[in-house]
Structures are given as structure tokens and as C-alpha cells.
Design a protein around this motif. Structure first.
Motif, PDB file in Angstrom:
ATOM      1  N   UNK A   1       5.334  -4.339  -3.608  1.00 27.34           N
ATOM      2  CA  UNK A   1       5.661  -5.765  -3.518  1.00 27.34           C
ATOM      3  C   UNK A   1       4.505  -6.538  -2.901  1.00 27.34           C
ATOM      4  N   UNK A   2       3.850  -5.908  -1.926  1.00 26.95           N
ATOM      5  CA  UNK A   2       2.725  -6.554  -1.262  1.00 26.95           C
ATOM      6  C   UNK A   2       1.438  -6.051  -1.900  1.00 26.95           C
ATOM      7  N   UNK A   3       0.546  -6.965  -2.187  1.00 28.22           N
ATOM      8  CA  UNK A   3      -0.724  -6.579  -2.776  1.00 28.22           C
ATOM      9  C   UNK A   3      -1.770  -7.607  -2.391  1.00 28.22           C
ATOM     10  N   UNK A   4      -3.011  -7.239  -2.581  1.00 29.92           N
ATOM     11  CA  UNK A   4      -4.098  -8.148  -2.254  1.00 29.92           C
ATOM     12  C   UNK A   4      -4.006  -9.416  -3.100  1.00 29.92           C
ATOM     13  N   UNK A   5      -3.693  -9.254  -4.382  1.00 28.66           N
ATOM     14  CA  UNK A   5      -3.587 -10.415  -5.268  1.00 28.66           C
ATOM     15  C   UNK A   5      -2.452 -11.330  -4.814  1.00 28.66           C
ATOM     16  N   UNK A   6      -1.333 -10.727  -4.435  1.00 25.13           N
ATOM     17  CA  UNK A   6      -0.194 -11.546  -3.982  1.00 25.13           C
ATOM     18  C   UNK A   6      -0.534 -12.308  -2.715  1.00 25.13           C
TER      19      UNK A   6
END
Length: 211
Positions: free
Chosen positions: A20-25
């Protein structure tokens, strides 16, 4: 269902969940937050600098092109939104109060007021005819008093000196000292007349306000 070497039941591989968490997000969230703050700053540029009543979550959401729920996701209250917008304005003006020194006060004041001068001007108080007439008499009296000691001055220098004195002896200045700085009435009066005395001394020493 497959079994292990001693008959243990092996479950099918669990598909890996999408993170769910990502660098892009995180980058997109930061961009949205910055866009909301910039939208608030853009709105403020269209108001008199002291009027923040129109800086609402709804107005900022419309300017930023997001819905109100998105604004509240980043700023739980209108107060927090306004705090961040004010920080943005301070950055635009080049103001850092944490580094303020007495020696740098004049330069910082120039930057703040030059920045404020870009905003629309609107009187804080409606010009009541009686009050306006009284203000006009006071201005004339101040210019007359300054003129008596400034024989060689340009008229604009006299007006500038008189206008500063007008700011100092105004009820608004007195109220600010009492209400915002918690001075008692005698201290407020003493502070105002102290600064007026410094200006009077500068006038008598022919130290003009304009170069």
C-alpha cells in the motif's frame, strides 16, 4: 492439496500483497499536499493581507482542483491549513523569524512590507465621515508641527515624518501594545511617546527619512 515429506499438508503459496505504501505513492501525496498549500497562497494573494476569512477549506479545494475530503486528509482543521499557508507566505517573502536579530530588523521589515505591498489594499475600517474629518485635521496638524522645524526639507520628507508620527499616536497602536503585548496603559503611553521623542530628535538633527 500437496503434502510434505511426512504427510504434512502444504498450503498453496499466498499471493504477495501489493504494498500500500510506496515511494511513488509518497511522492504523489507530497505533490498533492504542496498543491493544496500553493492554492491557499494563491487565494491569499487576491485578498487584503489581513483578511483570512475567505481562506476556507472549500475555497482552497476548488482552487487546487481536489475535493474537500482530500484537503482534510492532509489538514485535519482549517487552522492547520492556514498555518501551513502562512508558512508558505513567509517563505515567499524571505522571512525567517528564527534568525531575526536587532541589526537585521530593518532589512527584514523592508522585505515583509515589500511583499505585503503586492497584495490588494483595502482599509480595515470603513471611512465614517466624522472619523475621516478628524483624521484629516490630525494630519494637517502633524504636517504643520513638522514643517516648523524642517525649513530645508522637501514636502515629501515632511509628509513621511508626519505620517509615522500619525501611526504612533493612533489608538490602534495603543490598543496593540495593550492587547497584544500586555502592557498596562501607562507603559503603552510611555513606549509610544519614547519613540515619538526619537523621531522628534531626528527631525531637529536634520536626519531626513528619505534619501
Amino acid at each position: 492439496m500437496p503434502t510434505g515429506p511426512i504427510g504434512a499438508v502444504l498450503s498453496d503459496p499466498v499471493p504477495q500483497r501489493r504494498r500500500y505504501d510506496s515511494q511513488l505513492r509518497r511522492e504523489r501525496a507530497a505533490q498533492t499536499r504542496a498543491r493544496i498549500i500553493s492554492a491557499g497562497a494563491d487565494l491569499i494573494h487576491g485578498f487584503p493581507i489581513w483578511n483570512w476569512d475567505a481562506l476556507t477549506v472549500r475555497a482552497v479545494a476548488q482552487r487546487a482542483g481536489v475535493n474537500e475530503r482530500t484537503v482534510y486528509r492532509y489538514f485535519p482543521s482549517e487552522r492547520e491549513l492556514r498555518d501551513e499557508v502562512l508558512t508558505k507566505l513567509e517563505e515567499e517573502a524571505g522571512v525567517n523569524l528564527e534568525t531575526l536579530t536587532l541589526e537585521g530588523l530593518g532589512d527584514m521589515t523592508s522585505r515583509i512590507l515589500a511583499y505585503v505591498s503586492q497584495f490588494p489594499f483595502e482599509p480595515r475600517v470603513p471611512n465614517d465621515p466624522t472619523v475621516a474629518a478628524a483624521n484629516a485635521r490630525q494630519r494637517e496638524a502633524l504636517i504643520g508641527a513638522v514643517t516648523q522645524s524642517t525649513a530645508g526639507w522637501a514636502q515629501r520628507d515632511r509628509v513621511v515624518a508626519a505620517s509615522v508620527l500619525d501611526v504612533l499616536w493612533s489608538v490602534v497602536s495603543y490598543e496593540r501594545l495593550v492587547a497584544n503585548w500586555d502592557l498596562d496603559p501607562k507603559e503603552a503611553i510611555r513606549a509610544i511617546t519614547w519613540v515619538m521623542g526619537l523621531i522628534e530628535e531626528a527631525i531637529r538633527q536634520d536626519r531626513r527619512p528619505l534619501p
